[in-house]
Design a protein around this motif. Structure first.
Motif, PDB file in Angstrom:
ATOM      1  N   GLU A  28       0.769  -1.165  -0.012  1.00 39.60           N
ATOM      2  CA  GLU A  28      -0.049   0.017  -0.019  1.00 39.60           C
ATOM      3  C   GLU A  28       1.015   1.392   0.011  1.00 39.60           C
ATOM      4  O   GLU A  28       1.895   1.168   0.756  1.00 39.60           O
ATOM      5  N   ILE A  29       0.367   2.197  -0.847  1.00 43.28           N
ATOM      6  CA  ILE A  29       1.248   3.575  -1.041  1.00 43.28           C
ATOM      7  C   ILE A  29       0.416   4.779  -0.768  1.00 43.28           C
ATOM      8  O   ILE A  29      -0.750   4.674  -1.390  1.00 43.28           O
ATOM      9  N   ASP A  30       0.785   5.461   0.050  1.00 47.10           N
ATOM     10  CA  ASP A  30       0.029   6.723   0.546  1.00 47.10           C
ATOM     11  C   ASP A  30       0.904   7.691   1.151  1.00 47.10           C
ATOM     12  O   ASP A  30       2.207   7.449   1.710  1.00 47.10           O
ATOM     13  N   PHE A  31       0.448   8.943   1.555  1.00 47.60           N
ATOM     14  CA  PHE A  31       1.390   9.819   2.203  1.00 47.60           C
ATOM     15  C   PHE A  31       1.726   9.291   3.482  1.00 47.60           C
ATOM     16  O   PHE A  31       1.262   8.517   4.054  1.00 47.60           O
TER      17      PHE A  31
ATOM     18  N   TYR B  31       3.453  -4.426   3.116  1.00 50.49           N
ATOM     19  CA  TYR B  31       4.466  -3.406   2.988  1.00 50.49           C
ATOM     20  C   TYR B  31       3.409  -2.304   3.051  1.00 50.49           C
ATOM     21  O   TYR B  31       2.444  -2.152   2.359  1.00 50.49           O
ATOM     22  N   CYS B  32       3.510  -1.363   4.216  1.00 46.99           N
ATOM     23  CA  CYS B  32       2.905  -0.122   3.777  1.00 46.99           C
ATOM     24  C   CYS B  32       3.677   1.156   3.897  1.00 46.99           C
ATOM     25  O   CYS B  32       4.629   1.435   4.552  1.00 46.99           O
ATOM     26  N   HIS B  33       3.904   1.899   2.698  1.00 47.76           N
ATOM     27  CA  HIS B  33       4.776   2.655   2.236  1.00 47.76           C
ATOM     28  C   HIS B  33       4.250   4.475   2.529  1.00 47.76           C
ATOM     29  O   HIS B  33       3.311   4.383   1.916  1.00 47.76           O
ATOM     30  N   GLY B  34       4.865   4.892   3.138  1.00 52.04           N
ATOM     31  CA  GLY B  34       4.427   6.158   3.402  1.00 52.04           C
ATOM     32  C   GLY B  34       5.460   7.173   2.647  1.00 52.04           C
ATOM     33  O   GLY B  34       6.244   7.616   2.888  1.00 52.04           O
ATOM     34  N   MET B  35       4.541   7.423   1.298  1.00 49.92           N
ATOM     35  CA  MET B  35       5.590   8.190   0.464  1.00 49.92           C
ATOM     36  C   MET B  35       4.421   8.924  -0.519  1.00 49.92           C
ATOM     37  O   MET B  35       3.381   8.364  -0.886  1.00 49.92           O
ATOM     38  N   ASP B  36       4.970   9.799  -1.508  1.00 42.98           N
ATOM     39  CA  ASP B  36       4.123  10.337  -2.252  1.00 42.98           C
ATOM     40  C   ASP B  36       4.500  10.007  -3.684  1.00 42.98           C
ATOM     41  O   ASP B  36       5.441   9.589  -4.158  1.00 42.98           O
ATOM     42  N   LEU B  37       3.335   9.564  -4.248  1.00 41.04           N
ATOM     43  CA  LEU B  37       3.435   8.761  -5.427  1.00 41.04           C
ATOM     44  C   LEU B  37       4.099   9.419  -6.582  1.00 41.04           C
ATOM     45  O   LEU B  37       4.870   8.788  -7.454  1.00 41.04           O
TER      46      LEU B  37
ATOM     47  N   THR C  11      16.751   3.552 -10.489  1.00 36.09           N
ATOM     48  CA  THR C  11      17.394   2.268 -10.496  1.00 36.09           C
ATOM     49  C   THR C  11      16.949   1.296  -9.290  1.00 36.09           C
ATOM     50  O   THR C  11      16.419   0.331  -9.613  1.00 36.09           O
ATOM     51  N   ASP C  12      16.823   1.970  -7.992  1.00 34.88           N
ATOM     52  CA  ASP C  12      16.434   1.082  -7.083  1.00 34.88           C
ATOM     53  C   ASP C  12      14.978   0.959  -6.946  1.00 34.88           C
ATOM     54  O   ASP C  12      14.143   1.958  -6.989  1.00 34.88           O
ATOM     55  N   PRO C  13      14.425  -0.278  -6.851  1.00 35.36           N
ATOM     56  CA  PRO C  13      12.965  -0.518  -6.800  1.00 35.36           C
ATOM     57  C   PRO C  13      12.343  -0.223  -5.605  1.00 35.36           C
ATOM     58  O   PRO C  13      13.086   0.015  -4.683  1.00 35.36           O
ATOM     59  N   LEU C  14      10.911   0.006  -5.663  1.00 35.51           N
ATOM     60  CA  LEU C  14      10.087   0.042  -4.405  1.00 35.51           C
ATOM     61  C   LEU C  14      10.537  -0.944  -3.396  1.00 35.51           C
ATOM     62  O   LEU C  14      10.688  -2.057  -3.641  1.00 35.51           O
TER      63      LEU C  14
ATOM     64  N   GLU D 157       1.352   8.671 -15.715  1.00 37.36           N
ATOM     65  CA  GLU D 157       1.988   7.779 -16.716  1.00 37.36           C
ATOM     66  C   GLU D 157       3.057   7.339 -16.315  1.00 37.36           C
ATOM     67  O   GLU D 157       3.470   6.022 -16.362  1.00 37.36           O
ATOM     68  N   ARG D 158       3.946   8.148 -15.487  1.00 35.96           N
ATOM     69  CA  ARG D 158       5.112   7.582 -15.017  1.00 35.96           C
ATOM     70  C   ARG D 158       4.964   6.676 -13.917  1.00 35.96           C
ATOM     71  O   ARG D 158       5.733   5.814 -13.799  1.00 35.96           O
ATOM     72  N   VAL D 159       3.760   6.928 -13.097  1.00 37.06           N
ATOM     73  CA  VAL D 159       3.728   5.818 -12.053  1.00 37.06           C
ATOM     74  C   VAL D 159       3.404   4.444 -12.617  1.00 37.06           C
ATOM     75  O   VAL D 159       4.194   3.552 -12.324  1.00 37.06           O
ATOM     76  N   LEU D 160       2.450   4.437 -13.583  1.00 35.34           N
ATOM     77  CA  LEU D 160       2.120   3.137 -14.307  1.00 35.34           C
ATOM     78  C   LEU D 160       3.593   2.771 -14.939  1.00 35.34           C
ATOM     79  O   LEU D 160       3.809   1.151 -14.772  1.00 35.34           O
ATOM     80  N   ARG D 161       4.442   3.475 -15.702  1.00 38.45           N
ATOM     81  CA  ARG D 161       5.624   2.999 -16.250  1.00 38.45           C
ATOM     82  C   ARG D 161       6.526   2.458 -14.962  1.00 38.45           C
ATOM     83  O   ARG D 161       7.459   1.469 -15.596  1.00 38.45           O
ATOM     84  N   TYR D 162       6.494   2.960 -13.916  1.00 42.30           N
ATOM     85  CA  TYR D 162       7.445   2.561 -12.824  1.00 42.30           C
ATOM     86  C   TYR D 162       7.337   1.163 -12.909  1.00 42.30           C
ATOM     87  O   TYR D 162       8.259   0.365 -12.624  1.00 42.30           O
ATOM     88  N   PHE D 163       6.195   0.738 -12.742  1.00 46.54           N
ATOM     89  CA  PHE D 163       5.670  -0.787 -12.496  1.00 46.54           C
ATOM     90  C   PHE D 163       5.703  -1.529 -13.782  1.00 46.54           C
ATOM     91  O   PHE D 163       6.225  -2.731 -13.606  1.00 46.54           O
ATOM     92  N   THR D 164       5.200  -1.106 -14.915  1.00 47.32           N
ATOM     93  CA  THR D 164       5.169  -1.879 -16.053  1.00 47.32           C
ATOM     94  C   THR D 164       6.703  -2.121 -16.660  1.00 47.32           C
ATOM     95  O   THR D 164       6.878  -2.951 -17.340  1.00 47.32           O
ATOM     96  N   SER D 165       7.583  -1.169 -16.381  1.00 43.92           N
ATOM     97  CA  SER D 165       8.785  -1.347 -16.916  1.00 43.92           C
ATOM     98  C   SER D 165       9.673  -2.468 -16.091  1.00 43.92           C
ATOM     99  O   SER D 165      10.586  -2.782 -16.583  1.00 43.92           O
ATOM    100  N   ARG D 166       9.144  -2.976 -14.959  1.00 45.38           N
ATOM    101  CA  ARG D 166       9.881  -3.788 -14.041  1.00 45.38           C
ATOM    102  C   ARG D 166       9.218  -5.065 -13.907  1.00 45.38           C
ATOM    103  O   ARG D 166       9.825  -6.235 -13.715  1.00 45.38           O
ATOM    104  N   ILE D 167       7.726  -5.108 -14.087  1.00 45.14           N
ATOM    105  CA  ILE D 167       6.898  -6.313 -14.027  1.00 45.14           C
ATOM    106  C   ILE D 167       6.526  -6.987 -15.401  1.00 45.14           C
ATOM    107  O   ILE D 167       5.713  -6.113 -16.276  1.00 45.14           O
ATOM    108  N   ALA D 168       7.138  -8.032 -15.727  1.00 46.47           N
ATOM    109  CA  ALA D 168       6.344  -8.533 -17.233  1.00 46.47           C
ATOM    110  C   ALA D 168       4.974  -9.093 -16.980  1.00 46.47           C
ATOM    111  O   ALA D 168       4.473  -8.706 -17.955  1.00 46.47           O
ATOM    112  N   ASN D 169       4.701  -9.733 -16.068  1.00 47.44           N
ATOM    113  CA  ASN D 169       3.348 -10.073 -15.992  1.00 47.44           C
ATOM    114  C   ASN D 169       2.619  -9.338 -15.148  1.00 47.44           C
ATOM    115  O   ASN D 169       2.714  -9.397 -13.821  1.00 47.44           O
ATOM    116  N   ALA D 170       1.563  -8.507 -15.540  1.00 49.11           N
ATOM    117  CA  ALA D 170       0.942  -7.709 -14.741  1.00 49.11           C
ATOM    118  C   ALA D 170      -0.306  -7.360 -15.214  1.00 49.11           C
ATOM    119  O   ALA D 170      -0.794  -7.560 -16.351  1.00 49.11           O
ATOM    120  N   ALA D 171      -1.176  -6.675 -14.321  1.00 49.59           N
ATOM    121  CA  ALA D 171      -2.380  -6.353 -14.510  1.00 49.59           C
ATOM    122  C   ALA D 171      -2.857  -5.251 -13.761  1.00 49.59           C
ATOM    123  O   ALA D 171      -2.086  -4.844 -12.799  1.00 49.59           O
TER     124      ALA D 171
END
Length: 364
Positions: A149-152, A196-202, A210-213, A239-253
């Motif tokens: 989970e990602i939020d402030f 994992y509960c991430h306190g961060m700004d999307l 380079t370093d993943p979440l 678009e950048r948020v989606l690309r962050y994950f889709t560029s790293r994960i081949a099998n995604a939904a």
């Protein structure tokens, strides 16, 4: 229905309505609003979402034993939302049922066979006080699940405090601990996996980093959830948020829940209601209908994509006996208004990668 007769669904108060609005959002701000001010405004809407969820539970629409823990009782018991909110979009029943149906498809044994992996990962963007991970961890028969989970940061810390203060929540997880300055984590007591509960700004997520979440798995099928989240980011940020994950994960939904059709009288009033609260959705200007949402997912690399309005989901995914049960809970006088509202929100979903073509297909 003429524009003046459209209710301000963000400020339904009094009677059976709850305090505050019903819109759950993560980002945005009207012209002139400072970043700090509009971030604070958006954080506050998570309280509205929690009240709406609890209202739907108390009225019998949903089963959620954890909803009450995320609603403050300092001002007395929360009042119930109007039936138009409980049944539909901003709060609740149809929206939650649609996402549950798609998520169940993602987690199903048939999906595991198709993807050749029994492990799963879910990443919830702008998760707020959502109770879904606790509901998934509490049940048996769930595949080994890594849930992010990602939020402030203030929201993440609040969630940790609530979990630590409530035995029913803390019993679902091993001792929650702070793994880094802005991430806390725990292990489900049943079924394995990680939380994992991430306190961060999307907006900090950048596909060039380079370093993943922290804790991100790139080797297992992954589902991205965005419930009225990406629409509050600028187009390039989303678009950048989606690309962050889709560029790293081949099998995604992905599953995206957002408003559409905002160029008619009802939509214009929705936009005005948002603007009155200094909330703006940049995504509304780009993704105006179901076709735009599907194209958006194709552009993001999801080869298979589909989209349905909340009204269409009610008609085609909810069986007759369940509709009858829901109809008997409160009665719905504002049928025309509900259809208008439900027609202005959609659930879009898409898949990419080998073996995922059969995922996210509802069973009804």
């Amino acid at each position: 229905m003429s524009a003046p007769s459209i209710p301000n669904l963000l400020s339904l108060r009094g009677g059976r309505a709850g305090r505050g609005g019903g819109l759950r959002s993560r980002r945005g701000g009207g012209p002139g609003a400072t970043a700090a001010h509009h971030d604070s405004t958006i954080q506050g809407t998570d309280t509205d979402a929690a009240v709406s969820r609890l209202s739907a539970v108390d009225a019998g629409y949903l089963e959620d034993p954890y909803a009450a823990y995320f609603v403050s009782r300092t001002d007395g018991p929360p009042q119930r939302r109007f039936p138009i909110i409980n049944r539909g979009t901003l709060g609740t029943y149809t929206r939650t049922s649609a996402l549950d149906e798609l998520i169940e498809s993602f987690l199903s044994p048939a999906a595991a066979d198709a993807a050749a992996s029994s492990e799963r990962q879910i990443i919830s963007l702008g998760a707020g006080t959502d109770t879904r991970p606790f509901r998934l961890f509490a049940r048996g028969g769930c595949p080994k699940l890594t849930y992010h989970e990602i939020d402030f940061d203030v929201t993440s810390r609040k969630k940790l405090q609530i979990v630590q203060a409530n035995p029913q929540l803390s019993r679902l997880l091993t001792s929650p601990s702070t793994k880094s300055p802005r991430t806390w984590t725990a292990q489900p007591r049943h079924g394995g996996g990680e939380y994992y509960c991430h306190g961060m700004d999307l907006r900090e997520l950048d596909g060039s980093i380079t370093d993943p979440l922290e804790g991100l798995r790139t080797d297992i099928p992954t589902l991205l959830l965005s419930e009225c989240c990406l629409c509050y980011l600028k187009i390039e940020e989303a678009e950048r948020v989606l690309r962050y994950f889709t560029s790293r994960i081949a099998n995604a939904a992905t599953i995206i829940y957002e408003p559409v059709h905002l160029d008619d009288a009802f939509g214009n009033t929705m936009v005005s209601n948002l603007a009155a609260r200094n909330v703006h959705m940049p995504g509304m200007d780009r993704y105006r209908n179901a076709k735009d949402q599907i194209q958006r997912l194709h552009d993001a690399g999801f080869g298979a994509a589909d989209c349905k309005s909340v009204e269409a989901i009610w008609e085609s995914w909810i069986d007759a006996s369940e509709k009858q049960r829901v109809d008997q809970l409160e009665g719905l006088d504002e049928v025309e208004e509900w259809k208008l509202l439900a027609g202005h929100y959609v659930v879009a979903w898409g898949v990419k990668g080998k073996g995922l073509g059969t995922l996210l297909q509802p069973s009804t």
